[in-house]
Structures are given as structure tokens and as C-alpha cells.
Design an enzyme around this catalytic site. Structure first.
Site, PDB file in Angstrom:
ATOM      1  N   HIS A  73       0.835  -1.211   0.000  1.00 36.78           N
ATOM      2  CA  HIS A  73       0.000   0.000   0.000  1.00 36.78           C
ATOM      3  C   HIS A  73       0.862   1.250   0.000  1.00 36.78           C
ATOM      4  CE1 HIS A  73      -4.179  -1.410   0.501  1.00 36.78           C
ATOM      5  NE2 HIS A  73      -3.545  -2.512   0.815  1.00 36.78           N
ATOM      6  N   PRO A  74       0.436   2.253  -0.743  1.00 41.93           N
ATOM      7  CA  PRO A  74       1.190   3.511  -0.794  1.00 41.93           C
ATOM      8  C   PRO A  74       0.918   4.364   0.440  1.00 41.93           C
ATOM      9  CG  PRO A  74      -0.804   3.724  -2.072  1.00 41.93           C
ATOM     10  CD  PRO A  74      -0.755   2.288  -1.605  1.00 41.93           C
ATOM     11  N   SER A  90      -6.307   3.468  -5.928  1.00 38.40           N
ATOM     12  CA  SER A  90      -5.718   4.286  -4.863  1.00 38.40           C
ATOM     13  C   SER A  90      -5.821   5.773  -5.188  1.00 38.40           C
ATOM     14  CB  SER A  90      -4.250   3.908  -4.635  1.00 38.40           C
ATOM     15  OG  SER A  90      -4.154   2.652  -4.015  1.00 38.40           O
ATOM     16  N   ALA A  92      -8.135   7.272  -7.000  1.00 42.01           N
ATOM     17  CA  ALA A  92      -9.530   7.683  -6.805  1.00 42.01           C
ATOM     18  C   ALA A  92      -9.872   7.767  -5.326  1.00 42.01           C
ATOM     19  CB  ALA A  92     -10.463   6.709  -7.519  1.00 42.01           C
ATOM     20  N   GLU A  93      -9.400   6.813  -4.537  1.00 34.14           N
ATOM     21  CA  GLU A  93      -9.710   6.803  -3.105  1.00 34.14           C
ATOM     22  C   GLU A  93      -9.098   8.017  -2.403  1.00 34.14           C
ATOM     23  OE1 GLU A  93      -9.873   1.954  -3.235  1.00 34.14           O
ATOM     24  OE2 GLU A  93      -8.114   2.926  -2.359  1.00 34.14           O
ATOM     25  N   ALA A 128      -8.929   2.931   5.273  1.00 34.86           N
ATOM     26  CA  ALA A 128      -9.927   2.970   4.200  1.00 34.86           C
ATOM     27  C   ALA A 128     -10.488   4.386   4.188  1.00 34.86           C
ATOM     28  CB  ALA A 128     -11.024   1.944   4.455  1.00 34.86           C
ATOM     29  N   VAL A 129     -10.044   5.190   3.237  1.00 35.74           N
ATOM     30  CA  VAL A 129     -10.345   6.628   3.271  1.00 35.74           C
ATOM     31  C   VAL A 129     -11.664   7.006   2.605  1.00 35.74           C
ATOM     32  CG1 VAL A 129      -7.917   7.263   3.470  1.00 35.74           C
ATOM     33  CG2 VAL A 129      -8.979   7.148   1.203  1.00 35.74           C
TER      34      VAL A 129
END
Length: 171
Positions: A73-74, A90, A92-93, A128-129
Site C-alpha cells: 500500500h502507498p 488508490s 480515486a480513493e 480505508a479513506v
């Protein structure tokens, strides 16, 4: 229960299934491969059911596989985001949470928190944004930096499973 709109997982061949679902867990197609290899049926055409099977595959994985997935994960508002190197999901999130609109001071806070978190726990901060904003994310950083390593590892796995559910719902 909601089914997938554009595909029917139970009818897919392995390569198609892995191609379609392999990035639900960030750069970790082994999760989709594991689920497929256990066999699919009509129940897997329901988003919640397929998610549960994928989440179980992650929970059943060994600690090193889990750590590798966490490390895939970044950073939030990190170098990969700035350089445009994130996966489409990622990007888009993070944009949905307004991370792409950070002021210079907010970006510096993200950088400081990312570095502090990785220094303390030896893996990136996972959240989880979707549905959150950058202020809530920064607040979560502040709270979670006080946790112990075991709690943060378990939290990262929980957050990754939440991210996966959001991604499956978007398919």
C-alpha cells in the site's frame, strides 16, 4: 444482497478471475488466486460473499504474506501520489478524501505522520479513506501513532479488508 453489475465471478476462468479481482487487494493477486483455487459457486456472485472469502484468505495467510500486502500500500499523500504512480483505485480513493487538495502545511503533516508511523511500526499507515476527509485522516494518524505494534498490524489488516469491500462494490 447485491450482486456484481458487470461480471459473474462464478462463471470465470482462473485467468479472467485473477485479472478482474487481482488488484482488489493492492498488488496482491494471490488473494484472488487463493479464493479461485478453493472453488467458486453462485454464492460468489454476491459481493458480500466474495468479499468474505477474500477477507478470510487474507486472515488465513501467514504473517509475512500479510506484511507484504500491507507494505504494497502507498503512503497517503506520499511520493507515489505526488508522482502519479498510484493504482487507479488508490488515486480515486485518495482524491475522494480530498488528499489531492492538501495545502502545503497539510502535505507536510502527512509527510511527517507517514515517516513517524513507518519509523514506529515498520509498515505504512493504512486507512480505508472512502467517506473520510483529509482532516479525519490526519486525526486518525494522531490517535493511531499511540498504539502498540500488534494493534496497528491488526488494524491495518481490518482497514485493508474495508478497502477491498469498497473496491468490490465499485465493480
Amino acid at each position: 444482497m447485491a450482486e456484481f453489475r458487470f461480471c459473474k465471478p462464478s462463471t470465470m476462468e482462473r485467468a479472467e478471475f485473477v485479472s478482474h479481482f487481482g488488484d482488489v487487494y493492492e498488488h496482491s493477486p494471490w488473494v484472488a488466486e487463493s479464493v479461485y483455487d478453493q472453488g467458486l459457486n453462485d454464492n460468489d456472485d454476491v459481493i458480500a460473499n466474495l468479499h468474505q472469502r477474500m477477507a478470510s484468505a487474507l486472515l488465513d495467510a501467514n504473517k509475512q504474506q500479510q506484511l507484504d500486502l500491507i507494505n504494497a500500500h502507498p503512503d497517503l499523500a506520499g511520493r507515489a501520489a505526488v508522482n502519479g504512480e498510484l493504482t487507479a483505485a488508490s488515486t480515486a480513493e485518495q482524491a475522494g478524501a480530498g488528499i489531492d487538495q492538501c495545502s502545503a502545511d497539510e502535505f507536510e503533516k502527512f509527510t511527517t505522520y507517514n515517516n513517524s508511523y513507518k519509523s514506529r511500526f515498520n509498515f505504512p499507515f493504512i486507512m480505508a479513506v472512502k467517506g473520510a476527509n483529509r482532516y479525519q485522516i490526519l486525526e486518525s494518524f494522531e490517535k493511531r501513532l499511540g498504539n502498540d505494534s500488534e494493534t496497528e498490524f491488526a488494524t491495518a489488516i481490518q482497514e485493508i479488508n474495508k478497502i477491498a469491500l469498497f473496491r468490490l462494490r465499485d465493480m
